[in-house]
Design an enzyme around this catalytic site. Structure first.
Site, PDB file in Angstrom:
ATOM      1  N   SER A  84      37.495  44.346  37.634  1.00  0.00           N
ATOM      2  CA  SER A  84      37.600  42.846  38.979  1.00  0.00           C
ATOM      3  C   SER A  84      38.626  41.902  38.595  1.00  0.00           C
ATOM      4  CB  SER A  84      35.609  42.727  39.400  1.00  0.00           C
ATOM      5  OG  SER A  84      36.132  42.579  40.895  1.00  0.00           O
TER       6      SER A  84
ATOM      7  N   GLU B  53      36.169  53.050  46.236  1.00  0.00           N
ATOM      8  CA  GLU B  53      36.525  51.285  45.846  1.00  0.00           C
ATOM      9  C   GLU B  53      37.450  50.830  46.658  1.00  0.00           C
ATOM     10  OE1 GLU B  53      36.717  48.923  42.303  1.00  0.00           O
ATOM     11  OE2 GLU B  53      36.913  50.954  41.917  1.00  0.00           O
TER      12      GLU B  53
ATOM     13  N   HIS C 206      31.580  50.625  41.431  1.00  0.00           N
ATOM     14  CA  HIS C 206      33.209  49.556  41.143  1.00  0.00           C
ATOM     15  C   HIS C 206      32.579  48.514  40.293  1.00  0.00           C
ATOM     16  CE1 HIS C 206      35.390  45.906  41.046  1.00  0.00           C
ATOM     17  NE2 HIS C 206      35.214  45.051  41.177  1.00  0.00           N
TER      18      HIS C 206
END
Length: 313
Positions: free
Chosen positions: A163, A256, A286
């Site tokens: 991320s 996502e 995610h």
């Protein structure tokens, strides 16, 4: 050029439960969470809560600062041979530049260290409200420069992250070239943030993310950009000249926020003749590789990433 994009259709019982629980509890909670400094500090306590849990077994975890940035070094008794001998992983945790830290990602780093047989340094970079993305990048680069001076083989540093941490891993690869430093040998990105302009994505698709509410993510954009430190180089990795990047491994869930840019980056790298391998997983959430301790798919992704690094460094 080497380029693959592989779909994975099997969904474990654990993954189905996790996805259901995330939609039922996490997404509504995140949607209502205040993004004030106080609210951000409160959610930041998650890492301290997780820090009270038992630590991963069969690994050694040491506090080792890199360039003045707090880090954890995780090692396993097994030592890599072959191409991974002398390699090191520099890992940047996710959390939207707001929360998570060393504790929340300790299990994933331990899994990677055990499977690869190489040390993994997890970086506790500064986040909002202390600073914006530019401040996080400054810490990421300071840790990378310091690791170049201490790694067994500075030409075999693998930068990795999930991320927001995937964004930092890509920025380190970009800035190392711009600064004339020894570049990373590879980048491993798990649901990486590659484009800060998330508003450009189809709203219907973005609403299908299992636990990231689009409204809250977009609300963070101003906080990301308005810290005391400017973002050096390109704001978004997807806008970087692909020729600067080393071999890149990417993974994403089917539904996502990050998937459109992961696929766009895959195409861009492939067209430029760069080495890229991408995996898209159905039925996952995610950054699911972070939960490798509980998800068989997470362990599989980490195995694929380690194998990719072994083939390409």
């Amino acid at each position: 050029m080497a380029h693959t994009l592989t779909w994975h259709d099997d969904v474990s019982h654990q993954a189905r439960i996790l996805s259901y629980a995330a939609r039922l509890t996490l997404k509504p909670a995140f949607a209502m969470w205040p993004l004030t400094d106080g609210g951000i500090r409160a959610i930041g306590r998650l890492d301290r809560a997780v820090d009270r849990l038992p630590r991963p077994r069969r690994v050694t975890i040491e506090h080792v600062p890199l360039g003045g940035v707090p880090c954890e070094k995780t090692t396993h008794p097994r030592t890599a041979t072959g191409s991974l001998a002398g390699a090191t992983v520099l890992y940047f945790h996710g959390g939207g530049f707001v929360f998570c830290g060393l504790a929340t990602h300790r299990s994933a780093c331990a899994t990677m260290a055990a499977r690869a047989g190489i040390p993994v340094y997890s970086v506790e970079y500064r986040q909002i409200p202390i600073g914006g993305i530019g401040t996080s990048i400054a810490d990421a680069m300071n840790s990378y420069r310091a690791l170049l001076d201490t790694a067994a083989d500075p030409s075999k540093i693998i930068v990795a992250g999930d991320s927001a941490g995937g964004y930092l891993a890509m920025k380190v690869a970009e800035l190392a070239v711009l600064e004339g430093l020894t570049p990373p040998a590879a980048v491993l990105g798990f649901s990486p943030l590659l484009n800060l302009d998330l508003k450009s994505h189809p709203k219907k698709f973005m609403k299908k993310d299992a636990y990231l509410p689009m409204k809250q993510v977009l609300a963070l954009e101003e906080r990301w950009m308005n810290g005391p430190d400017a973002i050096p180089g390109a704001s978004s990795p997807i806008d970087v000249d692909p020729s600067v990047f080393p071999p890149i491994f990417l993974s994403t869930a089917e539904y996502e926020l990050m998937r459109p840019d992961v696929e766009a980056m895959t195409r861009k790298l492939a067209v430029a003749g760069r080495t890229v391998e991408t995996h898209v997983w159905r039925g996952q959430v995610h950054a699911f590789p972070v939960m490798a301790g509980a998800l068989p798919e997470g362990r599989t992704v980490l195995d694929l990433a380690v194998a990719f690094a072994a083939r390409n460094i």
